[in-house]
Design an enzyme around this catalytic site. Structure first.
Site, PDB file in Angstrom:
ATOM      1  N   LYS A 165       8.551 -25.400 -14.338  1.00  0.00           N
ATOM      2  CA  LYS A 165       9.843 -25.439 -15.054  1.00  0.00           C
ATOM      3  C   LYS A 165      10.976 -25.614 -14.031  1.00  0.00           C
ATOM      4  CE  LYS A 165       9.896 -20.424 -14.994  1.00  0.00           C
ATOM      5  NZ  LYS A 165      10.904 -19.418 -15.164  1.00  0.00           N
TER       6      LYS A 165
ATOM      7  N   ARG B 117      12.013  -8.716 -22.970  1.00  0.00           N
ATOM      8  CA  ARG B 117      12.732  -9.984 -23.114  1.00  0.00           C
ATOM      9  C   ARG B 117      12.105 -10.653 -24.344  1.00  0.00           C
ATOM     10  NH1 ARG B 117      12.716 -13.841 -17.881  1.00  0.00           N
ATOM     11  NH2 ARG B 117      10.659 -14.250 -18.703  1.00  0.00           N
TER      12      ARG B 117
ATOM     13  N   TYR C 280      38.307 -21.368   5.379  1.00  0.00           N
ATOM     14  CA  TYR C 280      39.154 -20.832   4.303  1.00  0.00           C
ATOM     15  C   TYR C 280      39.237 -19.315   4.399  1.00  0.00           C
ATOM     16  CZ  TYR C 280      39.077 -25.277   1.731  1.00  0.00           C
ATOM     17  OH  TYR C 280      39.232 -26.575   1.347  1.00  0.00           O
TER      18      TYR C 280
ATOM     19  N   MET D  91      33.039 -26.484   0.278  1.00  0.00           N
ATOM     20  CA  MET D  91      32.294 -27.316  -0.668  1.00  0.00           C
ATOM     21  C   MET D  91      31.323 -28.259   0.048  1.00  0.00           C
ATOM     22  SD  MET D  91      33.689 -29.960  -3.561  1.00  0.00           S
ATOM     23  CE  MET D  91      34.577 -28.768  -4.518  1.00  0.00           C
TER      24      MET D  91
HETATM   25  C1  LIG Z   1       6.724 -16.317 -18.616  1.00  0.00           C
HETATM   26  C2  LIG Z   1       6.636 -16.683 -17.174  1.00  0.00           C
HETATM   27  N1  LIG Z   1       5.427 -16.806 -16.611  1.00  0.00           N
HETATM   28  C3  LIG Z   1       5.287 -17.133 -15.315  1.00  0.00           C
HETATM   29  C4  LIG Z   1       6.380 -17.353 -14.510  1.00  0.00           C
HETATM   30  C5  LIG Z   1       6.194 -17.671 -13.042  1.00  0.00           C
HETATM   31  O1  LIG Z   1       6.667 -16.609 -12.273  1.00  0.00           O
HETATM   32  P1  LIG Z   1       6.639 -16.643 -10.671  1.00  0.00           P
HETATM   33  O2  LIG Z   1       7.512 -17.777 -10.271  1.00  0.00           O
HETATM   34  O3  LIG Z   1       7.210 -15.334 -10.282  1.00  0.00           O
HETATM   35  O4  LIG Z   1       5.228 -16.837 -10.282  1.00  0.00           O
HETATM   36  C6  LIG Z   1       7.659 -17.227 -15.048  1.00  0.00           C
HETATM   37  C7  LIG Z   1       8.835 -17.430 -14.203  1.00  0.00           C
HETATM   38  O5  LIG Z   1       9.914 -17.018 -14.393  1.00  0.00           O
HETATM   39  C8  LIG Z   1       7.789 -16.896 -16.423  1.00  0.00           C
HETATM   40  O6  LIG Z   1       8.990 -16.783 -16.997  1.00  0.00           O
END
Ligand SMILES: Cc1ncc(COP(=O)(O)O)c(C=O)c1O
Length: 382
Positions: free
Chosen positions: A35, A134, A266, A314
């Site tokens: 992701k 969550r 800055y 920046m």
């Molecule tokens: C539901 C879920 N599974 C697996 C992972 C992978 O986690 P990690 O990057 O800590 O291995 C994530 C990452 O946020 C997640 O949200």
């Protein structure tokens, strides 16, 4: 040479890290978590390189559709599930496995499948909230959904089930701390439910895989470890045999002799304590380098550590060249990666390796290096 930051992505290191995961959990199948553009490493290149993964996990429908659009045919899991009927309609025929984390999800999926039956059953993973607080079903809700799906299956012709329960999944809240007592309890809850109904279970993220044997479940979902980041509070990536996949570098664009007392950047937050050479590096928060990196955050020049001075702008940062007397305009400056762990920079900045890797801007050129194969440069993304 075109000046500006470059993120080199070592696809060989990515494959090595997947092998580390395989060795740690040899009985598990692996959803490689790609992701957020493969944690900032370029999802297309990473998916192509991770041939040995059993499937890919993404957060959102849009990411799964993107992978199918570029020809990725492996199993895909959408970990956030679908948000509405439009998203479901878009993935229904794409052989994408869906997380069900609320009962309305199941209602939605069943009603669309009834009007639009698919040639193969839609695989769904029931997400159990075992303590993350969550997304997820409470235990009683999960049991009710399983019983509902089972009742539906026995009422249907066995040849045409609409839905297949792929398994139970849960997410660990404190796996980064190997001694945290909650992890064992979370694993136990998920395993007990899966066993009761004879279903596969998916628990471990990277930290789970590396530090908690009970999280090495039928399917694991490693993310950060694939990119060479340590998922554990007290262990370095090197100690875990993980290799950094991204090396971020830029160049010195100025080397200046500053008198004692000169103020840098800055807000004039740094005052030179003596006459000294100060370098200016072409990277800043506009590239995704963290603006809150404090004076003292390390960079590497000619293999030597140099400290960031004053505020991050920046497009530029200033660095102390007292330890690198030969430094010259044009020298590469390494911000993190091979030779300087991203965890070390993250700790200085008060964030985590995940955030630094994910937040590079489209201005950074990415070069994907596949060892024997030619490096592929992707010009700044717009
Ligand atoms: C539901 C879920 N599974 C697996 C992972 C992978 O986690 P990690 O990057 O800590 O291995 C994530 C990452 O946020 C997640 O949200």
């Amino acid at each position: 040479m075109i000046v500006g930051p470059i993120a080199r992505v070592d696809l060989g290191a990515l494959r090595h890290n997947l092998a580390v995961c395989r060795a740690a959990a040899p009985k598990s199948r692996i959803w490689a978590v790609i992701k957020a553009d493969a944690y900032g490493h370029g999802i297309g290149h990473c998916a192509a390189a991770l041939k040995d993964a059993n499937g890919f996990a993404v957060a959102r429908v849009q990411e799964a559709l993107g992978l199918r659009a570029i020809g990725i045919s492996k199993p895909l899991l959408v970990m956030e599930g679908v948000a509405n009927a439009t998203e479901l309609g878009a993935v229904l025929s794409m052989r994408v496995e869906l997380t069900v984390h609320a009962s309305w999800h199941l209602d939605l999926i069943l009603s669309q499948l009834q009007t639009n039956p698919q040639p193969t059953p839609q695989r769904v993973w029931l997400k159990l909230d075992t303590g993350m607080g969550r997304l997820g079903l409470h235990q009683a809700e999960a049991i009710a959904l399983i019983e509902r799906v089972r009742a539906l299956a026995s009422a249907q012709a066995p040849s045409a089930p609409l839905l297949e329960l792929a398994g139970i999944m849960t997410h660990l809240a404190n796996a980064d701390d190997p001694t945290h007592p909650m992890t064992g309890e979370q694993c136990e809850q998920a395993r007990a439910l899966a066993e009761r109904f004879g279903l596969p279970v998916s628990i471990g993220n990277s930290a789970g895989v590396l530090a908690h044997p009970a999280a090495r479940s039928d399917w694991v979902r490693p993310g950060i470890m694939l990119y060479g980041g340590s998922p554990l509070l007290n262990r370095s990536a090197k100690a875990l045999d993980l290799r950094p996949v991204m090396t971020l570098s830029s160049q010195l664009i100025a080397v200046r002799e500053m008198a004692a007392g000169t103020l840098i950047g800055y807000g004039s937050t740094y005052r030179c304590p003596e006459a000294m050479r100060v370098g200016v590096v072409a990277i800043g928060y506009g590239d995704g380098y963290p603006r809150h990196a404090p004076t003292g955050t390390p960079v590497l020049i000619r293999g030597q550590r140099a400290a960031l001075l004053g505020r991050v702008s920046m497009d530029m940062i200033s660095v102390d060249l007292r330890q690198v007397p030969d430094a010259a305009v044009g020298d590469p400056v390494l911000l993190w990666g091979q030779g300087l762990a991203v965890e070390e920079v993250a700790e200085q900045v008060g964030t985590i390796n995940y955030e630094l890797l994910c937040r590079l801007s489209s201005r950074v050129r990415m070069v994907h290096d596949d060892g024997a194969m030619q490096a592929h440069t992707q010009e700044p993304r717009s």
